[in-house]
Write a protein that holds these residues in place. Structure first.
Motif, PDB file in Angstrom:
ATOM      1  N   ALA A  65      38.348  -1.221  16.305  1.00 36.15           N
ATOM      2  CA  ALA A  65      39.478  -2.157  16.291  1.00 36.15           C
ATOM      3  C   ALA A  65      40.793  -1.409  16.124  1.00 36.15           C
ATOM      4  O   ALA A  65      41.812  -1.784  16.731  1.00 36.15           O
ATOM      5  N   ARG A  66      40.796  -0.341  15.326  1.00 34.69           N
ATOM      6  CA  ARG A  66      42.020   0.447  15.171  1.00 34.69           C
ATOM      7  C   ARG A  66      42.402   1.113  16.491  1.00 34.69           C
ATOM      8  O   ARG A  66      43.577   1.136  16.868  1.00 34.69           O
ATOM      9  N   ALA A  67      41.411   1.665  17.202  1.00 32.51           N
ATOM     10  CA  ALA A  67      41.693   2.273  18.508  1.00 32.51           C
ATOM     11  C   ALA A  67      42.238   1.237  19.476  1.00 32.51           C
ATOM     12  O   ALA A  67      43.180   1.502  20.241  1.00 32.51           O
ATOM     13  N   GLN A  68      41.673   0.031  19.457  1.00 35.12           N
ATOM     14  CA  GLN A  68      42.155  -1.029  20.339  1.00 35.12           C
ATOM     15  C   GLN A  68      43.604  -1.395  20.016  1.00 35.12           C
ATOM     16  O   GLN A  68      44.407  -1.625  20.925  1.00 35.12           O
ATOM     17  N   ARG A  69      43.947  -1.404  18.731  1.00 36.70           N
ATOM     18  CA  ARG A  69      45.339  -1.694  18.365  1.00 36.70           C
ATOM     19  C   ARG A  69      46.274  -0.602  18.871  1.00 36.70           C
ATOM     20  O   ARG A  69      47.392  -0.884  19.316  1.00 36.70           O
ATOM     21  N   CYS A  70      45.818   0.643  18.810  1.00 36.08           N
ATOM     22  CA  CYS A  70      46.629   1.742  19.352  1.00 36.08           C
ATOM     23  C   CYS A  70      46.886   1.535  20.835  1.00 36.08           C
ATOM     24  O   CYS A  70      48.000   1.764  21.332  1.00 36.08           O
ATOM     25  N   ILE A  71      45.861   1.114  21.555  1.00 39.40           N
ATOM     26  CA  ILE A  71      45.999   0.878  22.993  1.00 39.40           C
ATOM     27  C   ILE A  71      47.004  -0.235  23.254  1.00 39.40           C
ATOM     28  O   ILE A  71      47.872  -0.127  24.125  1.00 39.40           O
ATOM     29  N   GLU A  72      46.903  -1.316  22.497  1.00 39.38           N
ATOM     30  CA  GLU A  72      47.801  -2.452  22.713  1.00 39.38           C
ATOM     31  C   GLU A  72      49.246  -2.094  22.404  1.00 39.38           C
ATOM     32  O   GLU A  72      50.170  -2.537  23.099  1.00 39.38           O
ATOM     33  N   ARG A  73      49.447  -1.250  21.374  1.00 37.95           N
ATOM     34  CA  ARG A  73      50.812  -0.810  21.066  1.00 37.95           C
ATOM     35  C   ARG A  73      51.372   0.088  22.163  1.00 37.95           C
ATOM     36  O   ARG A  73      52.575   0.117  22.401  1.00 37.95           O
ATOM     37  N   ALA A  74      50.481   0.838  22.820  1.00 38.91           N
ATOM     38  CA  ALA A  74      50.937   1.808  23.824  1.00 38.91           C
ATOM     39  C   ALA A  74      51.182   1.195  25.192  1.00 38.91           C
ATOM     40  O   ALA A  74      51.825   1.819  26.035  1.00 38.91           O
ATOM     41  N   ILE A  75      50.691  -0.015  25.412  1.00 40.54           N
ATOM     42  CA  ILE A  75      50.745  -0.598  26.764  1.00 40.54           C
ATOM     43  C   ILE A  75      52.173  -0.667  27.294  1.00 40.54           C
ATOM     44  O   ILE A  75      52.437  -0.351  28.462  1.00 40.54           O
ATOM     45  N   ASP A  76      53.117  -1.063  26.456  1.00 41.08           N
ATOM     46  CA  ASP A  76      54.489  -1.235  26.924  1.00 41.08           C
ATOM     47  C   ASP A  76      55.388  -0.054  26.581  1.00 41.08           C
ATOM     48  O   ASP A  76      56.612  -0.148  26.686  1.00 41.08           O
ATOM     49  N   VAL A  77      54.776   1.056  26.167  1.00 37.45           N
ATOM     50  CA  VAL A  77      55.557   2.240  25.794  1.00 37.45           C
ATOM     51  C   VAL A  77      55.598   3.199  26.969  1.00 37.45           C
ATOM     52  O   VAL A  77      54.569   3.528  27.541  1.00 37.45           O
ATOM     53  N   GLN A  78      56.772   3.669  27.337  1.00 39.00           N
ATOM     54  CA  GLN A  78      56.890   4.620  28.429  1.00 39.00           C
ATOM     55  C   GLN A  78      56.309   5.967  28.011  1.00 39.00           C
ATOM     56  O   GLN A  78      56.443   6.368  26.857  1.00 39.00           O
ATOM     57  N   PRO A  79      55.652   6.697  28.921  1.00 35.39           N
ATOM     58  CA  PRO A  79      55.170   8.046  28.582  1.00 35.39           C
ATOM     59  C   PRO A  79      56.318   8.954  28.155  1.00 35.39           C
ATOM     60  O   PRO A  79      57.436   8.835  28.633  1.00 35.39           O
ATOM     61  N   VAL A  80      56.038   9.837  27.226  1.00 34.73           N
ATOM     62  CA  VAL A  80      57.039  10.795  26.747  1.00 34.73           C
ATOM     63  C   VAL A  80      56.492  12.191  26.926  1.00 34.73           C
ATOM     64  O   VAL A  80      55.279  12.420  26.890  1.00 34.73           O
TER      65      VAL A  80
END
Length: 291
Positions: A270-285
């Motif tokens: 579940a923690r990994a899934q939350r990381c994915i959801e937070r990253a969805i709208d984040v531009q690559p850096v």
């Protein structure tokens, strides 16, 4: 909330509970070699698991880096299992385990994941073996970067470049083990997050087919990739960067020793899934995240 793309390693102590509870997971992963036998309880329970979830087959015995070639029996057993299970992914390690003690003697299996040299010669050997596996399985293979406790004096290719070239030659993919990147950096005395992120930056994003997260053990002057604890903070930090760089990649929580209650694995997933959801709208850096 996005659909889950995280799975867990499905080990024997959790067989019955997982089938009874059916938690929301994208897939489950099993070790291929545990299901090579014809018939029996193991294959029966795997069939139940496959009816409930997509299955990823993760091997430890192909010995893709062995100069003496592949074990034909092992490859054939894997091919038969793939036909039975129809897995979402098939993977093994960038390692070797097979070699004769001396030229002309029988080939022995070392029962370990020994590191290959990162040289053009080793690349050619691994590419030939990977191609043979893919030809037999009739599908691409994912090859995992290794946790290694030694290097070779003749290393001449950067590890990330080795995998980029391997994928370019064979069409295989990379199983990106973020924990292994951190373990290797710690054992080399390097800043773990920066070193892991540098590897992630150097990899062609198109070749990464799955990510592994796991725990490690700090034992004095060495760090062991034992898959026996929760994921450590440096691994989570490097994983967050991987998601920003690579996008939403199917992710596995690996736990193979000192297995906890199933709920602990599900909490990590579940923690990994939350990381994915937070990253969805984040531009690559381009910059690594700070330690």
């Amino acid at each position: 909330m996005s659909a889950p793309i995280v799975g867990i390693g499905w080990r024997q102590p959790h067989y019955a509970e997982l089938l009874e509870r059916r938690p929301a997971l994208a897939f489950i992963e099993v070790h291929s070699e545990n299901f090579f036998a014809e018939g029996g309880a193991a294959l029966a329970v795997l069939a139940e698991g496959r009816a409930a979830y997509p299955v990823s087959l993760h091997g430890v015995g192909l010995s893709l880096g062995s100069a003496c070639g592949l074990d034909a029996w092992h490859l054939e057993q894997l091919a038969r299992l793939v036909e039975r299970v129809e897995p979402v992914r098939v993977s093994d390690h960038a390692s070797f385990a097979r070699a004769p003690l001396r030229p002309g003697q029988p080939v022995l299996h070392g029962n370990d994941l020994l590191p290959v040299a990162f040289t053009p010669g080793s690349l050619a050997i691994m590419a030939a073996n990977v191609q043979r596996v893919q030809d037999r399985l009739r599908r691409p293979l994912l090859v995992e970067n290794l946790s290694a406790y030694l290097g070779w004096a003749d290393d001449s290719l950067a590890e990330a470049d080795f995998f980029n070239q391997l994928a370019g030659r064979t069409g295989c993919g990379l199983l990106l083990d973020v924990n292994n990147l951190v373990v290797n950096a710690l054992n080399a005395g390097q800043p773990p997050v920066e070193a892991a992120c540098a590897f992630i930056e150097a990899i062609d994003p198109a070749i990464v087919g799955e990510i592994h997260l796991a725990g490690y053990a700090e034992l004095g002057d060495i760090v062991i990739d034992d898959h026996g604890s929760r994921v450590h903070p440096p691994v989570w930090q490097a994983y967050a960067h991987a998601l920003r760089r690579l996008g939403s990649v199917p992710t596995l929580i690996e736990w193979d020793t000192a297995l906890p209650a199933l709920d602990v694995l599900l909490d990590e997933a579940a923690r990994a899934q939350r990381c994915i959801e937070r990253a969805i709208d984040v531009q690559p850096v381009a910059e690594p995240v700070p330690a």
